[in-house]
Write an enzyme that holds these catalytic residues in place. Sequence first.
Site, PDB file in Angstrom:
ATOM      1  CG  HIS A 198      -1.105   1.435   6.489  1.00 14.47           C
ATOM      2  ND1 HIS A 198      -2.396   2.015   7.156  1.00 14.47           N
ATOM      3  CD2 HIS A 198      -1.849   1.843   5.101  1.00 14.47           C
ATOM      4  CE1 HIS A 198      -3.473   2.605   6.129  1.00 14.47           C
ATOM      5  NE2 HIS A 198      -2.736   2.257   4.724  1.00 14.47           N
ATOM      6  CB  SER A 250      -3.052   1.961  10.697  1.00 16.24           C
ATOM      7  OG  SER A 250      -2.799   1.098   9.574  1.00 16.24           O
ATOM      8  CE  LYS A 304      -1.333  -4.912   2.503  1.00 18.75           C
ATOM      9  NZ  LYS A 304      -1.519  -6.108   2.123  1.00 18.75           N
ATOM     10  CB  THR A 318      -0.791   0.278   1.105  1.00 14.51           C
ATOM     11  OG1 THR A 318      -1.355   1.395   1.517  1.00 14.51           O
ATOM     12  CG2 THR A 318      -0.232  -0.666   2.391  1.00 14.51           C
TER      13      THR A 318
HETATM   14  N1  NAD Z   1      -8.809  -2.120  -1.941  1.00 11.38           N
HETATM   15  C1  NAD Z   1      -8.090  -1.219  -1.681  1.00 11.38           C
HETATM   16  O1  NAD Z   1      -8.371  -0.023  -1.820  1.00 11.38           O
HETATM   17  C2  NAD Z   1      -6.730  -1.541  -1.410  1.00 11.38           C
HETATM   18  C3  NAD Z   1      -5.789  -0.428  -1.275  1.00 11.38           C
HETATM   19  C4  NAD Z   1      -4.455  -0.829  -1.226  1.00 11.38           C
HETATM   20  C5  NAD Z   1      -3.946  -2.300  -0.756  1.00 11.38           C
HETATM   21  N2  NAD Z   1      -4.865  -3.097  -0.745  1.00 11.38           N
HETATM   22  C6  NAD Z   1      -4.374  -4.535  -0.599  1.00 11.38           C
HETATM   23  O2  NAD Z   1      -5.163  -5.273  -1.550  1.00 11.38           O
HETATM   24  C7  NAD Z   1      -5.315  -6.563  -0.770  1.00 11.38           C
HETATM   25  C8  NAD Z   1      -6.829  -6.904  -1.063  1.00 11.38           C
HETATM   26  O3  NAD Z   1      -7.801  -5.898  -0.619  1.00 11.38           O
HETATM   27  P1  NAD Z   1      -9.137  -5.989  -0.681  1.00 11.38           P
HETATM   28  O4  NAD Z   1      -9.797  -4.735  -0.542  1.00 11.38           O
HETATM   29  O5  NAD Z   1      -9.626  -7.032  -1.887  1.00 11.38           O
HETATM   30  O6  NAD Z   1      -9.504  -6.594   0.806  1.00 11.38           O
HETATM   31  P2  NAD Z   1     -10.586  -7.766   1.063  1.00 11.38           P
HETATM   32  O7  NAD Z   1     -10.533  -7.867   2.483  1.00 11.38           O
HETATM   33  O8  NAD Z   1     -11.924  -7.667   0.258  1.00 11.38           O
HETATM   34  O9  NAD Z   1      -9.898  -9.122   0.240  1.00 11.38           O
HETATM   35  C9  NAD Z   1      -9.014 -10.070   1.196  1.00 11.38           C
HETATM   36  C10 NAD Z   1      -9.431 -11.389   0.937  1.00 11.38           C
HETATM   37  O10 NAD Z   1      -8.528 -12.002   1.404  1.00 11.38           O
HETATM   38  C11 NAD Z   1      -9.113 -12.935   2.530  1.00 11.38           C
HETATM   39  N3  NAD Z   1      -8.123 -13.467   3.478  1.00 11.38           N
HETATM   40  C12 NAD Z   1      -7.442 -12.705   4.330  1.00 11.38           C
HETATM   41  N4  NAD Z   1      -6.788 -13.274   5.178  1.00 11.38           N
HETATM   42  C13 NAD Z   1      -6.810 -14.717   4.724  1.00 11.38           C
HETATM   43  C14 NAD Z   1      -6.344 -15.913   4.905  1.00 11.38           C
HETATM   44  N5  NAD Z   1      -5.385 -16.186   6.048  1.00 11.38           N
HETATM   45  N6  NAD Z   1      -6.661 -16.891   4.131  1.00 11.38           N
HETATM   46  C15 NAD Z   1      -7.236 -16.698   2.907  1.00 11.38           C
HETATM   47  N7  NAD Z   1      -7.859 -15.880   2.787  1.00 11.38           N
HETATM   48  C16 NAD Z   1      -7.529 -14.771   3.497  1.00 11.38           C
HETATM   49  C17 NAD Z   1     -10.340 -12.299   2.863  1.00 11.38           C
HETATM   50  O11 NAD Z   1     -11.363 -13.213   3.344  1.00 11.38           O
HETATM   51  C18 NAD Z   1     -10.704 -11.516   1.738  1.00 11.38           C
HETATM   52  O12 NAD Z   1     -11.744 -12.376   1.037  1.00 11.38           O
HETATM   53  C19 NAD Z   1      -4.907  -6.540   0.707  1.00 11.38           C
HETATM   54  O13 NAD Z   1      -3.819  -6.952   0.901  1.00 11.38           O
HETATM   55  C20 NAD Z   1      -4.973  -4.852   0.781  1.00 11.38           C
HETATM   56  O14 NAD Z   1      -4.125  -4.658   1.786  1.00 11.38           O
HETATM   57  C21 NAD Z   1      -6.221  -2.936  -1.193  1.00 11.38           C
END
Ligand code: NAD
Length: 387
Positions: free
Chosen positions: A182, A179, A185, A144
């Site tokens: 973060h 946070s 990450k 991120t």
């Molecule tokens: N959405 C954003 O705006 C954004 C921005 C920057 C970074 N990210 C990063 O992108 C990634 C995806 O984000 P998102 O918004 O899709 O989040 P999300 O929570 O919708 O998706 C993450 C998925 O991973 C699954 N998960 C978590 N831990 C797990 C585990 N131990 N085993 C199996 N599944 C697991 C959750 O159930 C979820 O379905 C994250 O790493 C997030 O930090 C997202």
Amino acid sequence: MRIIVLGGDGYLGWPTAMRFAARGHEVWAIDNYLRRQMALETCSEPLFPSPNLIDRAAIFHSVTGHTVRPVVGDCTDPATMFSLFAEVRPNVVVHYAEQPSAPYSMMGFDTARRTLRNNLEATFNTIWACLERAPDCHIIKLGTMGEYGTPNIDIEEGWLDVSHKGRKDRFLFPRAAGSLYHTTKVLDTDLLWFYVRLYRLRVTDLMQGPVYGISTSEADHDRRLMPNFHYDDIFGTVVNRFLVQAVAGIPLTVYGGGGQTRGYLNLNDTLQCIELAADNPPQPGELRIMNQFTETFSVNELAERVVEAGRSRGLKVAIRAVPNPRQEKEHHYYNPAHSALIDLGLQPNPMTTEVLGEMLDRVREHADRIVVDRILPRVSWNREVSA
Ligand SMILES: NC(=O)c1ccc[n+]([C@@H]2O[C@H](COP(=O)([O-])OP(=O)(O)OC[C@H]3O[C@@H](n4cnc5c(N)ncnc54)[C@H](O)[C@@H]3O)[C@@H](O)[C@H]2O)c1
């Protein structure tokens, strides 16, 4: 390519799995429903329900003929990961499987510990599953932009050339997360960098900004294929919160001064970036870091854009400042580089009034499901207040 999407039921994971399958790749999507469970536990259910991963994959297949192979499993379980990687022998793994909410990670000891353990262990197991079962696999990891914080100098793409007392070297760009989420990450990046240096893994670490949007060419086939849409203070992004407030007829709540500036991107641009990364892998022994966003906006600017989009749909939208529950700079310098993905071919989809207007239309379809109490901040970075 043979591709595993970790976190394949999530907001980004599900559209990514569909996109790769639609492009003719062989795709496995693993998820343990952690996000759904945390949303239930914190009264933060999404605006509209979505079928579980197995049902989504079946619907996707029946509507398009393409296949996503669903796996319900936990990425923090080494046996699950090792056997999946042994079976699939992936060329690419896209690692989304983390607890992604900053407020959730700041609620208290239990949620902080869960975030730390889940995120670090999922990354650690991904590294070792590759090393042991698919050593040439390209790991595409979602980091991120929040890893960098808001330094008073330009943010480079991952690395900084430093001259010190007449000598020069290249280091990871200094990180200053705001946070615990973060911070996990930042720790992920350090873990990846260690194993890249040591065992010549090939890794792309994408420093992504907040993503908005629910429309993709695959999701638009059928409403049941839409990605999750969270709008609460814990799992909803600021864009989603504002859109829902606009539809609910309540003022957009800007945290503090509203000068907090971040890089944003459309969901379709995330999909482009992941495809571009997969199609252009780094060399073994390379940790390639790219900043993944297309436009920067302050919170105040975002609010103004949602007001404008509301106006285009006949909605009268007001803005109200509320005390900031986070500890962050509300006015700061922000100039991050983001040319690496453009150089690979990214063609940005800007946040236009029409794009926001179409999201407002989707939100309006589910207006009766909005629970306004969960939009205002329920979690504070200040321990005295949250106790
Ligand atoms: N959405 C954003 O705006 C954004 C921005 C920057 C970074 N990210 C990063 O992108 C990634 C995806 O984000 P998102 O918004 O899709 O989040 P999300 O929570 O919708 O998706 C993450 C998925 O991973 C699954 N998960 C978590 N831990 C797990 C585990 N131990 N085993 C199996 N599944 C697991 C959750 O159930 C979820 O379905 C994250 O790493 C997030 O930090 C997202």
